[in-house]
Design a protein around this motif. Sequence first.
Motif, mmCIF file in Angstrom:
data_model
loop_
_atom_site.group_PDB
_atom_site.id
_atom_site.type_symbol
_atom_site.label_atom_id
_atom_site.label_comp_id
_atom_site.label_asym_id
_atom_site.label_seq_id
_atom_site.Cartn_x
_atom_site.Cartn_y
_atom_site.Cartn_z
ATOM 1 N N GLN A 65 1.166 -1.438 -0.164
ATOM 2 C CA GLN A 65 -0.044 0.042 -0.392
ATOM 3 C C GLN A 65 1.117 0.884 0.236
ATOM 4 O O GLN A 65 1.314 1.572 1.131
ATOM 5 C CB GLN A 65 -1.148 -0.142 1.585
ATOM 6 C CG GLN A 65 -1.706 -1.195 1.059
ATOM 7 C CD GLN A 65 -2.478 -0.922 2.445
ATOM 8 O OE1 GLN A 65 -2.386 -1.308 3.106
ATOM 9 N NE2 GLN A 65 -4.686 -0.588 1.978
ATOM 10 N N LYS A 71 -0.399 3.944 2.900
ATOM 11 C CA LYS A 71 -0.680 4.207 4.294
ATOM 12 C C LYS A 71 0.678 3.654 4.809
ATOM 13 O O LYS A 71 1.731 3.930 4.112
ATOM 14 C CB LYS A 71 -1.570 2.385 4.215
ATOM 15 C CG LYS A 71 -2.264 2.279 4.012
ATOM 16 C CD LYS A 71 -3.507 3.381 3.993
ATOM 17 C CE LYS A 71 -4.877 2.643 3.971
ATOM 18 N NZ LYS A 71 -5.392 3.190 2.924
ATOM 19 N N ARG A 129 -3.660 -0.470 11.133
ATOM 20 C CA ARG A 129 -3.890 -1.231 11.163
ATOM 21 C C ARG A 129 -5.546 -1.089 10.757
ATOM 22 O O ARG A 129 -6.289 -1.417 11.835
ATOM 23 C CB ARG A 129 -4.111 -0.789 13.343
ATOM 24 C CG ARG A 129 -3.077 -1.691 13.839
ATOM 25 C CD ARG A 129 -2.264 -2.638 13.326
ATOM 26 N NE ARG A 129 -2.643 -3.400 13.905
ATOM 27 C CZ ARG A 129 -3.084 -4.734 13.455
ATOM 28 N NH1 ARG A 129 -2.706 -5.519 12.404
ATOM 29 N NH2 ARG A 129 -3.744 -6.088 13.534
ATOM 30 N N GLU A 179 -8.747 -3.984 6.804
ATOM 31 C CA GLU A 179 -7.961 -5.448 5.619
ATOM 32 C C GLU A 179 -6.317 -5.511 6.537
ATOM 33 O O GLU A 179 -6.185 -6.739 5.963
ATOM 34 C CB GLU A 179 -7.373 -4.919 4.324
ATOM 35 C CG GLU A 179 -6.709 -3.185 4.332
ATOM 36 C CD GLU A 179 -7.255 -2.101 4.502
ATOM 37 O OE1 GLU A 179 -7.009 -1.449 4.337
ATOM 38 O OE2 GLU A 179 -8.326 -1.967 4.670
ATOM 39 N N HIS A 180 -6.048 -4.974 7.501
ATOM 40 C CA HIS A 180 -4.787 -5.200 7.535
ATOM 41 C C HIS A 180 -4.800 -6.481 8.729
ATOM 42 O O HIS A 180 -4.342 -7.199 9.079
ATOM 43 C CB HIS A 180 -3.968 -4.271 8.482
ATOM 44 C CG HIS A 180 -3.297 -3.213 7.564
ATOM 45 N ND1 HIS A 180 -4.649 -1.735 6.779
ATOM 46 C CD2 HIS A 180 -2.399 -2.196 6.031
ATOM 47 C CE1 HIS A 180 -3.442 -0.947 6.578
ATOM 48 N NE2 HIS A 180 -2.700 -2.084 5.776
ATOM 49 N N ARG A 181 -6.146 -5.972 9.867
ATOM 50 C CA ARG A 181 -6.394 -6.960 10.745
ATOM 51 C C ARG A 181 -6.822 -8.470 10.310
ATOM 52 O O ARG A 181 -6.136 -9.208 10.600
ATOM 53 C CB ARG A 181 -7.565 -6.336 11.338
ATOM 54 C CG ARG A 181 -7.122 -5.375 12.509
ATOM 55 C CD ARG A 181 -8.357 -4.225 12.418
ATOM 56 N NE ARG A 181 -7.879 -2.980 13.803
ATOM 57 C CZ ARG A 181 -8.110 -2.614 14.538
ATOM 58 N NH1 ARG A 181 -7.721 -3.511 15.409
ATOM 59 N NH2 ARG A 181 -7.179 -1.486 14.699
ATOM 60 N N GLU A 240 -3.197 -10.303 8.361
ATOM 61 C CA GLU A 240 -2.953 -10.858 9.648
ATOM 62 C C GLU A 240 -3.270 -11.712 9.903
ATOM 63 O O GLU A 240 -2.752 -13.322 9.870
ATOM 64 C CB GLU A 240 -2.701 -9.854 10.643
ATOM 65 C CG GLU A 240 -1.270 -9.680 11.520
ATOM 66 C CD GLU A 240 -1.633 -8.955 12.780
ATOM 67 O OE1 GLU A 240 -2.375 -8.959 13.910
ATOM 68 O OE2 GLU A 240 -0.936 -8.774 12.170
ATOM 69 N N ILE A 297 1.195 -7.493 4.071
ATOM 70 C CA ILE A 297 0.298 -6.203 3.169
ATOM 71 C C ILE A 297 1.481 -5.426 4.313
ATOM 72 O O ILE A 297 1.792 -6.280 5.286
ATOM 73 C CB ILE A 297 -1.303 -6.473 3.798
ATOM 74 C CG1 ILE A 297 -1.443 -4.784 3.227
ATOM 75 C CG2 ILE A 297 -1.868 -6.211 5.484
ATOM 76 C CD1 ILE A 297 -3.056 -4.655 3.185
ATOM 77 N N GLU A 298 1.590 -4.605 3.066
ATOM 78 C CA GLU A 298 2.707 -3.240 3.967
ATOM 79 C C GLU A 298 2.850 -2.377 3.747
ATOM 80 O O GLU A 298 2.750 -1.871 2.727
ATOM 81 C CB GLU A 298 4.170 -4.222 3.339
ATOM 82 C CG GLU A 298 5.276 -3.324 3.206
ATOM 83 C CD GLU A 298 7.053 -4.088 3.597
ATOM 84 O OE1 GLU A 298 7.619 -3.127 3.683
ATOM 85 O OE2 GLU A 298 6.694 -4.954 2.812
#
Length: 189
Positions: free
Chosen positions: A55, A58, A63, A66-68, A71, A77-78
């Motif tokens: 991303q 971002k 957090r 989508e990150h949660r 994970e 995802i970075e």
Amino acid sequence: MEIEAPPVDYQRVVPTAERRGLILVHTGTGKGKSTAAFGLALRAHGRGKAVKVYQFMKVPTARFGEHRLFEQLGIPIEGLGDGFSWKSRDLDHSAQLALDGWAKAEATIRAGGHFMVVLDEIMYPLRYGWIPLETILTCLRERPPHVHVVLTGRNAPAEMVELADTVTEMTLIKHHFKAGVPAQRGIED
């Protein structure tokens, strides 16, 4: 609304080309570009394929929803940036983050270890001149033949649209922001 008859005749088109990695672009002024890219990432992951999401706008510590979920599912995802330009305190630093982030993404694409690489919101640093267009186009042309790349963001350049295999333009028809309704967790994040 006009009622229409459901189709009853189906003409199957038989593909003539071999399967290969695709370049998919989600662009336009409407909502859903990143969401559609994340849907593709989930679909590929669900089939046991290696996926990596970058991303560009971002922060690495983001957090969002989508990150949660990614994970929990084991999808890397970075965040590569420091937020949107209007939030930046140092645009030169933002530009360097984008360029450094592109180096990571390019290495991932060229290495060929992932079935799909998502470059979320890459059109912003591209349009700002922080990442040279030709660098991205060259990488896309030279990528391993099995790697799918999904690129998102408004105003995809014509050269990228031309190179892509699939381009979807999200068109804004109506948006809740215009009615004064603020962003909501689970919808915008």
